[in-house]
Design an enzyme around this catalytic site. Structure first.
Site, PDB file in Angstrom:
ATOM      1  N   GLY A   1     -77.386 -95.017  -8.263  1.00 41.43           N
ATOM      2  CA  GLY A   1     -77.033 -94.953  -6.850  1.00 41.43           C
ATOM      3  C   GLY A   1     -75.545 -95.185  -6.676  1.00 41.43           C
ATOM      4  O   GLY A   1     -74.734 -94.976  -7.580  1.00 41.43           O
ATOM      5  N   GLY A   2     -75.196 -95.679  -5.490  1.00 39.48           N
ATOM      6  CA  GLY A   2     -73.783 -95.921  -5.195  1.00 39.48           C
ATOM      7  C   GLY A   2     -73.155 -96.947  -6.116  1.00 39.48           C
ATOM      8  O   GLY A   2     -71.928 -97.032  -6.206  1.00 39.48           O
TER       9      GLY A   2
ATOM     10  N   GLY B   1     -46.469 -72.270 -19.120  1.00 38.30           N
ATOM     11  CA  GLY B   1     -46.613 -73.429 -18.233  1.00 38.30           C
ATOM     12  C   GLY B   1     -46.969 -74.674 -19.023  1.00 38.30           C
ATOM     13  O   GLY B   1     -46.587 -75.796 -18.646  1.00 38.30           O
ATOM     14  N   ALA B   2     -47.682 -74.480 -20.115  1.00 44.35           N
ATOM     15  CA  ALA B   2     -48.097 -75.638 -20.901  1.00 44.35           C
ATOM     16  C   ALA B   2     -46.885 -76.327 -21.525  1.00 44.35           C
ATOM     17  O   ALA B   2     -46.887 -77.542 -21.727  1.00 44.35           O
ATOM     18  CB  ALA B   2     -49.103 -75.221 -21.963  1.00 44.35           C
TER      19      ALA B   2
HETATM   20  C1  HXC Z   1     -84.621-105.943  -6.203  1.00 44.51           C
HETATM   21  C2  HXC Z   1     -85.147-105.294  -8.319  1.00 44.51           C
HETATM   22  C3  HXC Z   1     -84.375-104.152  -8.192  1.00 44.51           C
HETATM   23  C4  HXC Z   1     -83.696-103.945  -6.956  1.00 44.51           C
HETATM   24  C5  HXC Z   1     -85.200-104.119 -10.158  1.00 44.51           C
HETATM   25  N1  HXC Z   1     -85.656-105.238  -9.558  1.00 44.51           N
HETATM   26  N2  HXC Z   1     -84.416-103.436  -9.331  1.00 44.51           N
HETATM   27  N3  HXC Z   1     -85.265-106.187  -7.333  1.00 44.51           N
HETATM   28  N4  HXC Z   1     -83.857-104.875  -5.993  1.00 44.51           N
HETATM   29  N5  HXC Z   1     -82.900-102.892  -6.756  1.00 44.51           N
HETATM   30  C6  HXC Z   1     -86.516-106.252 -10.138  1.00 44.51           C
HETATM   31  C7  HXC Z   1     -87.924-105.778 -10.377  1.00 44.51           C
HETATM   32  O1  HXC Z   1     -88.690-105.956  -9.213  1.00 44.51           O
HETATM   33  C8  HXC Z   1     -88.375-106.701 -11.491  1.00 44.51           C
HETATM   34  O2  HXC Z   1     -88.671-107.960 -10.960  1.00 44.51           O
HETATM   35  C9  HXC Z   1     -87.119-106.872 -12.298  1.00 44.51           C
HETATM   36  O3  HXC Z   1     -86.044-106.540 -11.437  1.00 44.51           O
HETATM   37  C10 HXC Z   1     -87.060-105.960 -13.484  1.00 44.51           C
HETATM   38  O4  HXC Z   1     -87.370-104.645 -13.075  1.00 44.51           O
HETATM   39  P1  HXC Z   1     -88.407-103.738 -13.839  1.00 44.51           P
HETATM   40  O5  HXC Z   1     -88.706-102.598 -12.948  1.00 44.51           O
HETATM   41  O6  HXC Z   1     -89.566-104.563 -14.327  1.00 44.51           O
HETATM   42  O7  HXC Z   1     -87.560-103.316 -15.111  1.00 44.51           O
HETATM   43  P2  HXC Z   1     -87.466-101.904 -15.811  1.00 44.51           P
HETATM   44  O8  HXC Z   1     -88.834-101.361 -16.074  1.00 44.51           O
HETATM   45  O9  HXC Z   1     -86.560-102.105 -16.964  1.00 44.51           O
HETATM   46  O10 HXC Z   1     -86.796-100.932 -14.755  1.00 44.51           O
HETATM   47  C11 HXC Z   1     -85.495-101.159 -14.320  1.00 44.51           C
HETATM   48  C12 HXC Z   1     -85.148-100.221 -13.151  1.00 44.51           C
HETATM   49  C13 HXC Z   1     -86.218-100.324 -12.050  1.00 44.51           C
HETATM   50  C14 HXC Z   1     -85.097 -98.777 -13.692  1.00 44.51           C
HETATM   51  C15 HXC Z   1     -83.751-100.593 -12.693  1.00 44.51           C
HETATM   52  O11 HXC Z   1     -86.390-101.699 -11.755  1.00 44.51           O
HETATM   53  C16 HXC Z   1     -85.807 -99.629 -10.807  1.00 44.51           C
HETATM   54  O12 HXC Z   1     -85.929 -98.422 -10.703  1.00 44.51           O
HETATM   55  N6  HXC Z   1     -85.325-100.379  -9.808  1.00 44.51           N
HETATM   56  C17 HXC Z   1     -84.928 -99.839  -8.545  1.00 44.51           C
HETATM   57  C18 HXC Z   1     -83.635 -99.102  -8.692  1.00 44.51           C
HETATM   58  C19 HXC Z   1     -83.113 -98.641  -7.387  1.00 44.51           C
HETATM   59  O13 HXC Z   1     -83.633 -97.706  -6.783  1.00 44.51           O
HETATM   60  N7  HXC Z   1     -82.106 -99.331  -6.867  1.00 44.51           N
HETATM   61  C20 HXC Z   1     -81.464 -99.013  -5.675  1.00 44.51           C
HETATM   62  C21 HXC Z   1     -80.441 -97.889  -5.996  1.00 44.51           C
HETATM   63  S1  HXC Z   1     -79.584 -97.423  -4.567  1.00 44.51           S
HETATM   64  P3  HXC Z   1     -89.691-108.957 -11.677  1.00 44.51           P
HETATM   65  O14 HXC Z   1     -89.815-110.103 -10.710  1.00 44.51           O
HETATM   66  O15 HXC Z   1     -90.936-108.208 -11.897  1.00 44.51           O
HETATM   67  O16 HXC Z   1     -89.025-109.366 -12.958  1.00 44.51           O
HETATM   68  C22 HXC Z   1     -78.249 -98.395  -4.635  1.00 44.51           C
HETATM   69  C23 HXC Z   1     -77.355 -98.187  -3.487  1.00 44.51           C
HETATM   70  C24 HXC Z   1     -76.047 -98.767  -3.783  1.00 44.51           C
HETATM   71  O17 HXC Z   1     -78.049 -99.156  -5.494  1.00 44.51           O
HETATM   72  C25 HXC Z   1     -75.133 -98.295  -2.711  1.00 44.51           C
HETATM   73  C26 HXC Z   1     -73.774 -98.800  -2.926  1.00 44.51           C
HETATM   74  C27 HXC Z   1     -72.871 -98.200  -1.936  1.00 44.51           C
END
Ligand code: HXC
Length: 516
Positions: free
Chosen positions: A171-172, A406-407
């Site tokens: 994401g961002g 040019g290079a």
């Molecule tokens: C809160 C999160 C989290 C998140 C993971 N966790 N991502 N909690 N917010 N964004 C937590 C899970 O609930 C889990 O908690 C622990 O972290 C580990 O995650 P798992 O899923 O068990 O691990 P894994 O299988 O290795 O997968 C990792 C992952 C997946 C691929 C990152 O967790 C995932 O897809 N997360 C969401 C990613 C996402 O969409 N993020 C937002 C992106 S948008 P527990 O308690 O079970 O240990 C963004 C916008 C930014 O970031 C903008 C900036 C301008």
């Protein structure tokens, strides 16, 4: 509590904070072959030098049951320490705490070290391992990201910023590393993308794996987002330590000189025989670099991306320099979109941080064709031109063979404020290669002649002798001297010594408008 009890309490809280999301999650991290945030910091910093901030800081979210999910220090470990005795500020996202997701609190911790780094003039190193915005916090998290982005931009060109990605970065969230000076990824462990494979599938119907979409190999060879695909977390950390050894602490300092035992006048006889007789045959420009730099030690950046140009750091007589060199082994060393952008960003980095640039030139021109024109080779090629032209650091150039069209102008020529410009005796400096030039100039006469092939060959020879050599440029003073290849090291070291106190400026302005 009496003093002993207070100390015991503090110790207990510290131990608790050090466990992050708990032993089970630490074990899971190890089972994936990954280190924890604290282990990464330990490896990065000199032994015992880490001083931590905000170990007891907690998030303030009370939605979605978050009041029951609090971990001391939240999802990031921050502080400062030393690398080879020099201060750095560091933050490492802790995947064991809610997947290292970015909360308002975590952003505040990161911003604190960034602010301190700016005030005190020391590099910032971010070790990423995060699931992105903390979903439970929503806008607070987005605000936190934006605060970090703003600081990345303010710090740019003031203190070196280095990012290493050890796990997810999606994401961002990818934009904070992208705003920093160097991005290191770990093969098979880290990935960076705006949207993951599932979203890609639903939007574009493409089937792609995480690795293909945003793995270290892809970003280090195709997109150019990453500067180095580390083979392991430890390798990534080692790369950061090496990288820092070439960099000053901030834009007001010079890079660290390390006295060398390697003789300045060491000649490299092999270089006299390096260039093949056939001008269309390739040779390895890395030989020129390796044979001339201190201890044959060259630290390459972005080795797998646009390999037709080489960039990296080395030292001459102990002085750190950035090296930019065309690589005849790949696409004849031609300039194209990717190589222009790669070199331009590097030259600008060196200029920000007072690192002289040594440029080795063997370039047949810019790559022609629709793919390049449609991709904006004009706009992108202008970047390298802009970067060299605005740079006020010492610029030493050695033309080893071709410098066409040019290079020629672009590659740190005299006309772009190149300070010392040398050429090897066989250099060909001209508007274009002899073959192309005689075809354009004498094509009609050749067709009218009895033997067009022989006629053109004769004209080609004439052009080569008259124009495509270093002496015409030397007569004009565009080349300061024609040097024996074997003596290149000594000549570069002396040139850099001469430029040690160089002062040059650009006109006062808010900022220029580089063709982005
Ligand atoms: C809160 C999160 C989290 C998140 C993971 N966790 N991502 N909690 N917010 N964004 C937590 C899970 O609930 C889990 O908690 C622990 O972290 C580990 O995650 P798992 O899923 O068990 O691990 P894994 O299988 O290795 O997968 C990792 C992952 C997946 C691929 C990152 O967790 C995932 O897809 N997360 C969401 C990613 C996402 O969409 N993020 C937002 C992106 S948008 P527990 O308690 O079970 O240990 C963004 C916008 C930014 O970031 C903008 C900036 C301008």
């Amino acid at each position: 509590m009496n003093t002993n009890e207070q100390l015991e309490h503090l110790k207990k809280l510290r131990e608790e904070a050090k466990l992050g999301g708990g032993q089970a999650r630490i074990d899971r991290q190890h089972a994936k072959g990954s280190m924890t945030a604290r282990e990464r910091i330990d490896l990065l910093l000199d032994n015992g030098s880490f001083e931590e901030f905000d170990m007891f800081k907690l998030h303030r979210c009370t939605d979605f049951g978050m009041e029951n999910q609090k971990f001391l220090g939240d999802g990031v470990v921050t502080g400062h320490g030393t690398v080879d005795g020099r201060i750095v500020y560091v933050y490492a996202q802790d995947f064991t705490v809610l997947g290292g997701s970015l909360s308002e609190t975590m952003a505040e911790k990161i911003c604190k070290v960034m602010d301190l780094a700016m005030k005190n003039g020391a590099p910032v190193i971010g070790l990423g391992d995060s699931g992105g915005a903390r979903i439970q916090e929503g806008i607070e998290s987005l605000a936190g990201f934006s605060e970090i982005f703003q600081r990345n931009v303010m710090a740019s060109g003031v203190v070196p910023q280095i990012s290493a990605i050890f796990g997810p970065c999606a994401g961002g969230a990818v934009y904070s590393p992208a705003l920093t000076d160097f991005v290191i990824m770990v093969q098979d462990q880290s990935y960076m993308f705006l949207t993951g494979p599932k979203v890609v599938k639903s939007v574009t119907h493409e089937d792609v794996t995480t690795e293909e979409l945003g793995g270290a190999a892809m970003h280090s060879s195709k997109s150019g987002v990453s500067d180095y695909p580390a083979t392991s977390g430890a390798d990534a950390i080692e790369y950061i330590r090496r990288l820092l050894s070439f960099l000053p602490q901030n834009n007001l300092e010079n890079p660290p000189v390390i006295p060398t035992e390697d003789p300045i006048v060491r000649s490299s006889a092999g270089l006299n025989a390096l260039i093949p007789d056939n001008p269309n045959s390739a040779y390895d420009m890395k030989e020129v670099i390796l044979q001339t730099v201190d201890n044959n030690d060259f630290f390459e950046i972005k080795a797998n991306f646009a390999p037709n140009i080489i960039i990296g750091f080395a030292r001459y007589g102990g002085v750190p320099v950035g090296i930019v060199a065309n690589q005849p082994l790949h696409l004849s060393g031609v300039l194209d979109i990717d190589s222009s952008v790669k070199a331009a960003r590097f030259v600008r980095f060196c200029d920000c941080f007072n690192i002289p640039v040594v440029t080795f030139v063997d370039v047949p021109g810019f790559l022609p064709g629709t793919a390049q024109e449609y991709g904006g080779v004009i706009r992108n090629g202008a970047k390298i031109l802009y970067a060299y032209a605005e740079a006020t650091i010492p610029k030493v150039t050695v033309i080893t063979r071709k410098a066409y069209g040019g290079a020629y102008c672009v590659m740190s020529s005299k006309h772009l404020r190149g300070d010392i410009n040398y050429a090897w005796p066989g250099a060909e400096i001209a508007v274009m290669g002899a073959k192309g030039a005689s075809g354009v100039l004498h094509g009609k006469d050749a067709r009218d002649s009895d033997d067009p092939k022989a006629f053109l060959a004769e004209k080609e020879k004439e052009y080569q002798g008259k124009v495509a050599n270093p002496y015409v440029a030397a007569q004009r003073g565009y080349i300061d001297d024609i040097i024996e290849p074997a003596n290149t090291r000594a000549r570069i070291v002396r040139a850099l010594g001469l430029l040690d106190n160089k002062r040059d400026t650009n006109p006062m302005k808010k900022h220029g408008n580089i063709p982005l």
